[in-house]
Design an enzyme around this catalytic site. Structure first.
Site, short mmCIF file in Angstrom:
data_model
loop_
_atom_site.label_atom_id
_atom_site.label_comp_id
_atom_site.label_asym_id
_atom_site.label_seq_id
_atom_site.Cartn_x
_atom_site.Cartn_y
_atom_site.Cartn_z
N ASP A 176 0.85 -1.18 0.00
CA ASP A 176 0.00 0.00 0.00
C ASP A 176 0.89 1.24 0.00
O ASP A 176 1.82 1.33 0.80
CB ASP A 176 -0.86 -0.02 1.27
CG ASP A 176 -2.32 0.11 0.96
OD1 ASP A 176 -2.70 1.16 0.45
OD2 ASP A 176 -3.08 -0.83 1.25
N ASP A 207 -3.13 4.42 -2.36
CA ASP A 207 -4.20 4.90 -1.51
C ASP A 207 -4.68 6.30 -1.91
O ASP A 207 -3.86 7.18 -2.17
CB ASP A 207 -3.66 4.95 -0.07
CG ASP A 207 -4.73 5.20 0.96
OD1 ASP A 207 -5.63 4.36 1.09
OD2 ASP A 207 -4.67 6.24 1.65
N GLU A 250 -6.40 3.66 -6.01
CA GLU A 250 -7.74 3.79 -5.43
C GLU A 250 -8.27 5.13 -5.93
O GLU A 250 -7.76 6.19 -5.56
CB GLU A 250 -7.66 3.79 -3.90
CG GLU A 250 -9.04 3.85 -3.28
CD GLU A 250 -9.03 4.16 -1.78
OE1 GLU A 250 -9.98 3.79 -1.10
OE2 GLU A 250 -8.07 4.81 -1.32
N HIS A 254 -11.10 -3.86 2.85
CA HIS A 254 -11.06 -3.50 4.28
C HIS A 254 -11.88 -2.25 4.59
O HIS A 254 -11.97 -1.86 5.74
CB HIS A 254 -9.60 -3.29 4.68
CG HIS A 254 -9.01 -2.09 3.99
ND1 HIS A 254 -8.80 -2.05 2.62
CD2 HIS A 254 -8.63 -0.88 4.46
CE1 HIS A 254 -8.32 -0.87 2.30
NE2 HIS A 254 -8.20 -0.14 3.39
N ASP A 255 -12.41 -1.59 3.55
CA ASP A 255 -13.22 -0.38 3.76
C ASP A 255 -14.70 -0.64 3.56
O ASP A 255 -15.50 0.30 3.61
CB ASP A 255 -12.79 0.72 2.77
CG ASP A 255 -11.41 1.26 3.07
OD1 ASP A 255 -10.99 1.21 4.24
OD2 ASP A 255 -10.76 1.73 2.13
C1 GLC Z 1 -8.20 4.67 1.85
C2 GLC Z 1 -8.01 3.42 2.67
C3 GLC Z 1 -8.70 3.59 3.97
C4 GLC Z 1 -8.10 4.77 4.70
C5 GLC Z 1 -8.12 6.02 3.84
C6 GLC Z 1 -7.20 7.06 4.39
O1 GLC Z 1 -9.52 4.86 1.49
O2 GLC Z 1 -8.43 2.31 1.95
O3 GLC Z 1 -8.64 2.43 4.76
O4 GLC Z 1 -8.79 4.99 5.89
O5 GLC Z 1 -7.69 5.76 2.53
O6 GLC Z 1 -5.87 6.68 4.20
#
Ligand code: GLC
Ligand code: CA
Length: 560
Positions: free
Chosen positions: A102, A204, A259, A334-335
């Site tokens: 990540d 991310d 992402e 995980h989100d």
């Molecule tokens: C992304 C991650 C998430 C995190 C956010 C801030 O969306 O997947 O888990 O809380 O970024 O880094």
């Protein structure tokens, strides 16, 4: 159908997302760790996956479970040491599995050295590593923060009489990407990991790195869901991604996936058209929003669920990448809450069947598939409605904020229970022993009670389990290039129970039929499929007369 296929190894891989905190605790402190993952390498290999995406394992005070990094070049103490990391990487590579890490570079932890320095004075060399607003100019234009107790993305700091920007929690200050020093620090850090031998990155919230730093006022009448142009897709985003590609990606044979919040089908190719040299792939969120309130996306309401709309989202996205670029497909991470609870049916009767149906879907689409750990078993939501059961900063701070403001915090918790991120973060269920075999200590987040019957050991022994089906489905994808590269075409698009599509490559025509409902359903098509060879199905007799059974999944090889 003949068309040019631009083959690439990363298009053919199946990715397994591994959440280290909840995978396996080797040293008995209740928290998963790298040694724990090493113990389970043979299990990971047995799945048939090719790439592991590891959630952040860097040094972090864990305000947001590792997404607040205080040192990019060392391993979080709770997770182990750099030697453990090297052993994990070697263990994966020895088994032919790649590792992507990540990359969290929109923000750091407030405990990162850069931020500690940046705070000290206005002329500190690190001052411009972050976004500061001088209080002498008055209050900064409002920015909402998703994780902040007061929902305010500006935090006042008395040391220099200034505010700093944090889109996420106050312990996650946003890096200032306008500053070339920041960018080149990031590229160096990326090279440090790639030189170690990792195989790429998941980037991310990468769409947020460039924002309008004049920080214009946001119109007061806007709804939460419309605020995003103020946070992401800023004026220099493509420039930075091209620079990152030039400085880093182009020098390695690596894979990457961004992402990508707030991306549309219209601007998608700007990111992944090979000729533009930015990213290889990204993931969007369009399909995850169906059934979630538009007014306030912290609330879920399944009465809005609409399969036809959902199918069209996938159809539309497939078309975007039909000739250029490449997509990804996922139903959990995980989100999000658990895949089977959200898109399948986690009742005793339908859980296993619908989980298999969803795996048939993910692994038969034209895109790189991502499977989140535990979903290979059909692990389910916990749906807690007591705040004490939560560990996630997102849930806790939003709840406390509502409570302070006198808002409907109970209503929030009730609705949020189905979409809370902690649903997917409960420990991996290995066996029916204490704490599901995850740890001998008290786990950092309680194990889902259904571990007594829903666990790896049970499913290993049960040839008709979700786990066994998942492995078969991966093998099927590997044996049929059509499932990777074949053209995609919706069949019976208006059907509101069945998601059906053709995959076509050269002379092979496959028909995938998925009943997303708990009732029998009829497929309307002129394709003569009923006597065709069945490549896989989650039921011995998926189709009886004209009806597909509830949650039936079947892939036919159509005779031409
Ligand atoms: C992304 C991650 C998430 C995190 C956010 C801030 O969306 O997947 O888990 O809380 O970024 O880094
Ligand atoms: Ca541990």
């Amino acid at each position: 159908m003949q068309f040019d296929i631009n083959k690439k190894w990363w298009k053919e891989k199946v990715v397994y997302q591994l959440y280290p905190r909840s995978f396996k605790d080797a040293n008995g402190d209740g928290v998963g760790d790298l040694r724990g993952i090493i113990e389970k390498l043979d299990y990971i290999k047995s799945l048939g996956i090719d790439v592991v995406w590891l959630n952040p394992v860097y040094e972090s005070p864990n305000d947001d479970m590792g997404y607040d990094i205080s040192d990019y070049r060392s391993i979080m103490k709770e997770f182990g040491t750099m030697d453990d990391f090297d052993a994990l990487l070697k263990g994966l590579h020895d088994r032919g599995i790649k590792l992507i890490m990540d990359l969290v570079v929109n923000h750091t932890s407030d405990e990162h050295l850069w931020f500690k320095e940046s705070k000290k004075s206005k002329d500190n060399p690190y001052r411009n590593y972050y976004h500061w607003w001088d209080a002498e100019k008055g209050e900064p234009p409002y920015r909402w923060s998703i994780f902040d107790k007061e929902s305010n993305a500006w935090k006042y700091d008395a040391t220099t009489n200034s505010y700093y920007l944090h889109i996420f929690s106050e312990k996650q200050p946003d890096l200032n990407w306008e500053n070339p020093k920041v960018r080149y620090e990031v590229y160096d850090m990326m090279k440090f990991w790639l030189d170690k031998g990792i195989d790429g990155f998941r980037l991310d919230v990468i769409a947020c790195i460039s924002k309008d730093i004049s920080f214009p006022e946001m119109p007061k009448t806007m709804k939460a869901g419309d605020w995003f142009p103020y946070y992401a897709q800023g004026p220099h985003l493509h420039e930075y991604l091209q620079e990152m590609n030039r400085e880093v990606f182009s020098k390695y044979d690596c894979m990457n996936v961004g992402e990508m919040s707030f991306v549309t089908t219209e601007d998608a190719l700007l990111f992944v058209d090979e000729d533009r040299r930015e990213l290889q792939t990204f993931y969007h969120f369009d399909h995850t929003g169906v059934g979630v309130s538009k007014e306030n996306f912290m609330y879920a309401d399944d009465s809005n669920w609409d399969l036809v709309a959902w199918k069209n989202i996938f159809w539309k996205w497939d078309q975007v990448f039909a000739k250029k670029g490449w997509g990804t497909i996922y139903l959990g991470n995980h989100d999000m809450s658990r895949m089977v609870s959200r898109f399948g049916n986690d009742s005793e009767k339908h859980r296993a069947l619908s989980a298999k149906m969803l795996h048939t879907f993910i692994l038969s689409m034209r895109a790189t598939p991502y499977i989140y750990n535990g979903d290979e078993l059909g692990m389910t939501n916990t749906n807690h409605t007591e705040i004490e059961k939560y560990q996630d900063v997102y849930t806790i701070n939003y709840y406390n904020g509502l409570k302070q403001k006198g808002g409907d915090y109970e209503g929030f918790l009730k609705s949020h229970a189905t979409i809370s991120r902690d649903n997917a973060r409960t420990p991996m269920q290995w066996n029916q022993e204490l704490h599901a075999g995850f740890t001998e200590a008290t786990p950092w987040l309680a194990v889902n009670k259904n571990y007594s019957f829903l666990n790896v050991a049970e499913q290993e022994n049960n040839p008709s389990s979700v786990l066994h089906y998942f492995r078969r489905m991966i093998q099927l994808r590997k044996n049929h290039e059509t499932l990777v590269y074949g053209a995609f075409e919706l069949v019976d698009e208006k059907n509101d129970q069945i998601f059906a599509y053709k995959r076509v490559l050269d002379s092979e025509v496959l028909l995938v039929v998925l009943n997303f409902s708990d009732a029998p359903a009829v497929l309307t098509t002129s394709l003569a499929f009923s006597n065709s060879h069945i490549l896989i199905s989650n039921l011995e007799q998926p189709q009886i007369d004209h009806f597909f059974q509830p949650y039936a999944a079947v892939i036919y090889q159509i005779q031409q």
